[in-house]
Scaffold this motif. Structure first.
Motif, PDB file in Angstrom:
ATOM      1  N   GLU A 145      19.151 -26.653  -6.207  1.00 47.90           N
ATOM      2  CA  GLU A 145      19.858 -26.088  -4.835  1.00 47.90           C
ATOM      3  C   GLU A 145      19.489 -26.581  -3.754  1.00 47.90           C
ATOM      4  O   GLU A 145      18.228 -27.106  -3.620  1.00 47.90           O
ATOM      5  N   GLU A 146      20.270 -26.605  -2.781  1.00 48.41           N
ATOM      6  CA  GLU A 146      19.741 -27.231  -1.390  1.00 48.41           C
ATOM      7  C   GLU A 146      18.913 -26.096  -0.824  1.00 48.41           C
ATOM      8  O   GLU A 146      18.792 -25.173  -0.992  1.00 48.41           O
ATOM      9  N   TYR A 147      17.706 -26.803  -0.166  1.00 47.55           N
ATOM     10  CA  TYR A 147      16.565 -25.735   0.489  1.00 47.55           C
ATOM     11  C   TYR A 147      17.207 -24.932   1.398  1.00 47.55           C
ATOM     12  O   TYR A 147      18.026 -25.177   2.210  1.00 47.55           O
ATOM     13  N   HIS A 148      16.859 -23.487   1.283  1.00 50.20           N
ATOM     14  CA  HIS A 148      17.017 -22.724   2.110  1.00 50.20           C
ATOM     15  C   HIS A 148      15.908 -21.636   2.056  1.00 50.20           C
ATOM     16  O   HIS A 148      15.428 -21.355   1.121  1.00 50.20           O
ATOM     17  N   PRO A 149      15.381 -21.169   3.167  1.00 51.63           N
ATOM     18  CA  PRO A 149      14.056 -20.430   3.148  1.00 51.63           C
ATOM     19  C   PRO A 149      14.275 -18.957   2.138  1.00 51.63           C
ATOM     20  O   PRO A 149      13.320 -18.484   1.972  1.00 51.63           O
ATOM     21  N   ASP A 150      15.552 -18.597   2.169  1.00 49.40           N
ATOM     22  CA  ASP A 150      15.825 -17.353   1.328  1.00 49.40           C
ATOM     23  C   ASP A 150      15.899 -17.695  -0.085  1.00 49.40           C
ATOM     24  O   ASP A 150      15.772 -16.666  -0.931  1.00 49.40           O
ATOM     25  N   VAL A 151      16.264 -18.855  -0.524  1.00 47.90           N
ATOM     26  CA  VAL A 151      16.329 -19.232  -1.805  1.00 47.90           C
ATOM     27  C   VAL A 151      15.042 -19.856  -2.460  1.00 47.90           C
ATOM     28  O   VAL A 151      14.472 -19.644  -3.582  1.00 47.90           O
ATOM     29  N   TYR A 152      14.089 -20.475  -1.283  1.00 48.17           N
ATOM     30  CA  TYR A 152      12.881 -20.757  -1.953  1.00 48.17           C
ATOM     31  C   TYR A 152      11.858 -20.563  -0.910  1.00 48.17           C
ATOM     32  O   TYR A 152      11.216 -21.237  -0.032  1.00 48.17           O
ATOM     33  N   ILE A 154       8.574 -19.628   0.950  1.00 49.46           N
ATOM     34  CA  ILE A 154       7.031 -20.478   0.923  1.00 49.46           C
ATOM     35  C   ILE A 154       6.322 -19.227   1.918  1.00 49.46           C
ATOM     36  O   ILE A 154       6.528 -19.347   3.026  1.00 49.46           O
ATOM     37  N   LYS A 155       5.483 -18.610   1.174  1.00 51.72           N
ATOM     38  CA  LYS A 155       4.396 -17.740   1.953  1.00 51.72           C
ATOM     39  C   LYS A 155       3.028 -18.210   1.885  1.00 51.72           C
ATOM     40  O   LYS A 155       2.797 -18.657   0.814  1.00 51.72           O
ATOM     41  N   ALA A 156       2.328 -17.744   2.860  1.00 51.15           N
ATOM     42  CA  ALA A 156       0.635 -18.231   2.955  1.00 51.15           C
ATOM     43  C   ALA A 156       0.147 -17.205   3.700  1.00 51.15           C
ATOM     44  O   ALA A 156       0.629 -16.471   4.631  1.00 51.15           O
ATOM     45  N   ALA A 166       0.187 -24.628   1.919  1.00 47.31           N
ATOM     46  CA  ALA A 166       1.779 -24.297   1.687  1.00 47.31           C
ATOM     47  C   ALA A 166       2.491 -25.583   2.195  1.00 47.31           C
ATOM     48  O   ALA A 166       3.319 -25.951   1.757  1.00 47.31           O
ATOM     49  N   VAL A 167       1.975 -26.268   3.224  1.00 45.82           N
ATOM     50  CA  VAL A 167       2.623 -27.290   4.051  1.00 45.82           C
ATOM     51  C   VAL A 167       2.548 -28.431   3.009  1.00 45.82           C
ATOM     52  O   VAL A 167       3.484 -29.208   2.847  1.00 45.82           O
ATOM     53  N   ALA A 168       1.405 -28.816   2.686  1.00 45.62           N
ATOM     54  CA  ALA A 168       1.258 -30.150   1.762  1.00 45.62           C
ATOM     55  C   ALA A 168       2.073 -29.769   0.476  1.00 45.62           C
ATOM     56  O   ALA A 168       2.707 -30.778   0.079  1.00 45.62           O
ATOM     57  N   PHE A 169       1.876 -28.625  -0.168  1.00 45.59           N
ATOM     58  CA  PHE A 169       2.866 -28.188  -1.158  1.00 45.59           C
ATOM     59  C   PHE A 169       4.156 -28.782  -0.996  1.00 45.59           C
ATOM     60  O   PHE A 169       4.986 -29.286  -1.871  1.00 45.59           O
ATOM     61  N   GLY A 170       4.845 -27.824   0.081  1.00 47.98           N
ATOM     62  CA  GLY A 170       6.206 -28.219   0.712  1.00 47.98           C
ATOM     63  C   GLY A 170       6.577 -29.560   0.602  1.00 47.98           C
ATOM     64  O   GLY A 170       8.031 -29.975   0.512  1.00 47.98           O
ATOM     65  N   ILE A 171       5.776 -30.309   1.194  1.00 49.14           N
ATOM     66  CA  ILE A 171       6.209 -31.826   1.708  1.00 49.14           C
ATOM     67  C   ILE A 171       6.321 -32.359   0.290  1.00 49.14           C
ATOM     68  O   ILE A 171       7.404 -33.248   0.065  1.00 49.14           O
ATOM     69  N   GLY A 172       5.651 -32.126  -0.691  1.00 47.30           N
ATOM     70  CA  GLY A 172       5.843 -32.472  -2.128  1.00 47.30           C
ATOM     71  C   GLY A 172       6.993 -32.140  -2.717  1.00 47.30           C
ATOM     72  O   GLY A 172       7.863 -32.870  -3.504  1.00 47.30           O
ATOM     73  N   PHE A 173       7.146 -30.843  -2.777  1.00 43.48           N
ATOM     74  CA  PHE A 173       8.148 -30.286  -3.349  1.00 43.48           C
ATOM     75  C   PHE A 173       9.688 -30.591  -2.914  1.00 43.48           C
ATOM     76  O   PHE A 173      10.595 -30.405  -3.701  1.00 43.48           O
ATOM     77  N   ALA A 183      10.248 -41.561   4.083  1.00 43.58           N
ATOM     78  CA  ALA A 183      10.048 -40.834   2.894  1.00 43.58           C
ATOM     79  C   ALA A 183      11.407 -39.980   2.848  1.00 43.58           C
ATOM     80  O   ALA A 183      11.288 -39.061   1.767  1.00 43.58           O
ATOM     81  N   ARG A 184      12.025 -39.659   3.848  1.00 47.77           N
ATOM     82  CA  ARG A 184      13.028 -38.610   3.729  1.00 47.77           C
ATOM     83  C   ARG A 184      12.556 -37.091   3.538  1.00 47.77           C
ATOM     84  O   ARG A 184      13.086 -36.301   2.761  1.00 47.77           O
ATOM     85  N   HIS A 185      11.806 -36.815   4.651  1.00 45.11           N
ATOM     86  CA  HIS A 185      11.153 -35.628   4.575  1.00 45.11           C
ATOM     87  C   HIS A 185      12.263 -34.631   5.282  1.00 45.11           C
ATOM     88  O   HIS A 185      13.319 -34.831   5.601  1.00 45.11           O
ATOM     89  N   ARG A 186      11.890 -33.395   4.972  1.00 51.41           N
ATOM     90  CA  ARG A 186      12.778 -32.415   5.804  1.00 51.41           C
ATOM     91  C   ARG A 186      11.812 -31.226   6.121  1.00 51.41           C
ATOM     92  O   ARG A 186      10.762 -31.037   5.763  1.00 51.41           O
ATOM     93  N   ALA A 187      12.440 -30.681   7.341  1.00 47.03           N
ATOM     94  CA  ALA A 187      11.539 -29.253   7.751  1.00 47.03           C
ATOM     95  C   ALA A 187      11.870 -28.188   6.952  1.00 47.03           C
ATOM     96  O   ALA A 187      12.797 -27.982   5.993  1.00 47.03           O
ATOM     97  N   PHE A 188      10.786 -27.232   6.589  1.00 51.65           N
ATOM     98  CA  PHE A 188      10.769 -26.123   6.045  1.00 51.65           C
ATOM     99  C   PHE A 188      10.140 -25.170   6.479  1.00 51.65           C
ATOM    100  O   PHE A 188       9.218 -25.241   7.306  1.00 51.65           O
ATOM    101  N   ALA A 189      10.254 -23.712   5.890  1.00 56.43           N
ATOM    102  CA  ALA A 189       9.502 -22.729   6.629  1.00 56.43           C
ATOM    103  C   ALA A 189       8.393 -22.245   5.733  1.00 56.43           C
ATOM    104  O   ALA A 189       8.495 -22.239   4.422  1.00 56.43           O
ATOM    105  N   VAL A 190       7.199 -21.757   6.599  1.00 51.17           N
ATOM    106  CA  VAL A 190       6.092 -21.088   5.786  1.00 51.17           C
ATOM    107  C   VAL A 190       5.919 -19.923   6.552  1.00 51.17           C
ATOM    108  O   VAL A 190       5.890 -19.908   7.597  1.00 51.17           O
ATOM    109  N   THR A 191       5.937 -18.758   5.950  1.00 51.17           N
ATOM    110  CA  THR A 191       5.810 -17.529   6.823  1.00 51.17           C
ATOM    111  C   THR A 191       4.521 -16.876   6.270  1.00 51.17           C
ATOM    112  O   THR A 191       3.873 -16.787   5.130  1.00 51.17           O
TER     113      THR A 191
END
Length: 490
Positions: A145-152, A154-156, A166-173, A183-191
């Motif tokens: 699926e396309e990334y969305h914070p409600d679908v995936y 990430i909590k820390a 969590a950020v390092a994991f998200g960069i790889g994930f 490297a075609r990164h994208r922003a993501f949320a950590v709550t």
């Protein structure tokens, strides 16, 4: 007694030397790096039946490798001063220093100039980054699926090394899933929840009864470790001709763990100890973890029931979405959490891992377990397996429509390897309803507040309170020590 101790040490040494692959980096308890831990884990066959597909994943992970905390750095500075005094005393007494390793003379802590500590280090970043990539590649059905914070989600925790993990994991994930940079990164949320109220990932910090229990037990744990430390202190004093104290040896062992895991140095502090002495020192760490964080007392893991409930609820929601045929991208596929050893160890106990059937039945009856046996006896409870840096538990929910008895199964992976659950007849692949009934339900009958709330003692006599004294207390309120956080937590 001393002769017996020496014989025990020699027998352990002989046993360990028989294994030519001895590597101190595999024996650092909870300071073991993830790559080293993965090398020593016992592998089990992956028994996923044909026709079963993963529909949801829960991850509970410890942060990656970190530097020592500032408190421990200052203790290493003190160790440097003590070692200098020991060598000076030996010189004044005209004792030979031939047996003293050269590095020990004039040693200074490599962290002496640092003003801050406890942060995630480069090795820890790499551990989490690579874990994110491996999980995505292992379960492509879950992460298409396309990334969305409600679908995936990430909590820390709010502790920086956990959120950085969590950020390092998200960069790889999410690598190559975006448009940012080459490297075609994208922003993501950590709550994160507030430290003061995070009963899902920092339940140990919010549980008054646990903090009182731990404080009461720490002196007894130190006492249990004394005999092993005394044996090794005597051996090191004889071997190197310096009057080491028990505290010196404990700090040298701490230095060994930090050098080996953080700096990849094994020929200095670690080289002071024989393999048998490393085994004993590792056992003292594992014993402490067992008593203060693990199966040693039910409060250690009962306080983790909010996390267990959160995991089960996420799986029930995934089943509902599957049954009701929710549209792709409209429901959660994975819940990814990053915390501490104080989170991962109790959660491991709630799942009943590293237990045989009789031990599992004991914890269900809230009976105490025997502590891990002293070397050279074998044991399952090892910090290097249970909670190394980046150690993790994954619970993967599978849909198995062809199975007539149960349509949904839970597989438990510990450090990415299938691991048997004593509560599910030794299987790592358990029918969801059986998992809830046999493993989860006995714990969820306990309420977090009843487990953790310290009841105030009734005073024998309550004197009348004057308006002046009430005003004084209002103007100068007493600080509550329970708001203080352990700075040296794992």
């Amino acid at each position: 007694m001393f002769a017996i101790s020496i014989l025990v040490l020699l027998s352990i040494t002989a046993q360990l030397k028989a294994d030519h692959g001895f590597d101190v980096r595999h024996h650092l308890s909870t300071v073991t790096t993830y790559d080293a831990a993965k090398d020593i884990v016992k592998a089990y066959a992956n028994n996923i039946p044909d026709g079963c597909t993963p529909i949801h994943l829960n991850l509970v992970a410890r942060h990656g490798a970190r530097s020592p905390t500032i408190k421990r750095m200052r203790e290493l500075d003190k160790l440097a001063s003590h070692l200098e005094e020991l060598i000076k005393d030996a010189e004044e007494q005209k004792m030979s220093l031939e047996k003293v390793p050269l590095w020990l003379r004039g040693w200074k802590s490599p962290w002496r100039a640092k003003l801050k500590g406890g942060e995630l280090i480069t090795k820890g970043e790499e551990e989490m980054y690579n874990l994110g990539i491996r999980i995505r590649e292992r379960f492509p059905e879950l992460f298409e699926e396309e990334y969305h914070p409600d679908v995936y989600p990430i909590k820390a925790t709010q502790v920086p090394r956990a959120s950085a993990s969590a950020v390092a994991f998200g960069i790889g994930f999410l690598s190559e899933k975006g448009t940012l940079g080459p490297a075609r990164h994208r922003a993501f949320a950590v709550t994160s929840e507030s430290r003061a109220s995070d009963i899902i990932l920092r339940f140990h910090d919010c549980c008054g009864k646990y903090k009182a229990f731990r404080k009461s037990q720490e002196p007894a744990v130190d006492k249990l470790k004394e005999s092993a430390l005394d044996e090794i202190t005597s051996a090191l004093t004889s071997r190197y001709g310096l009057n080491f104290t028990r505290k010196n040896v404990a700090m040298l062992w701490f230095l060994c763990k930090q050098e080996a895991s953080v700096l990849d140095i094994t020929d200095q502090a670690c080289d002071l100890f024989s393999p048998s002495e490393v085994a004993l020192l590792e056992w003292t760490d594992d014993l402490e973890m067992f008593i203060l964080k693990g199966y040693g007392n039910s409060i250690n893991y009962r306080m983790g029931v909010p996390l267990l409930a959160d995991v089960v609820q996420s799986m029930e929601q995934a089943i509902k979405a599957k049954e009701e045929k929710h549209a792709p991208g409209s429901y959660e596929k994975a819940r990814l959490r990053f915390a501490h050893a104080e989170t991962v160890v109790p959660f491991t106990c709630l799942l009943g891992l590293f237990l045989d059937d009789s031990e599992f039945q004991k914890i269900q009856r809230e009976e105490s377990l025997e502590p891990p046996p002293k070397p050279p006896q074998s044991r399952n409870w090892r910090g290097s397996n249970v909670a190394p840096f980046a150690g993790n538990n994954m619970l993967v929910l599978h849909s198995c429509p062809a199975n007539s008895a149960s349509k949904y199964f839970v597989q438990v992976l510990h450090n990415e390897h299938p691991i048997p659950m004593a509560g599910c007849n030794g299987s790592d692949f358990c029918p969801f309803e059986e998992f809830k009934e046999k493993i989860v339900a006995p714990h969820l009958k306990h309420d977090y507040n009843s487990v953790c709330t310290v009841q105030p003692e009734e005073p024998e006599h309550k004197p009348a309170t004057s308006k002046l004294s009430r005003l004084f207390r209002w103007l100068f309120p007493m600080q509550n020590d329970d708001t203080q956080h352990t700075k040296d937590e794992l």
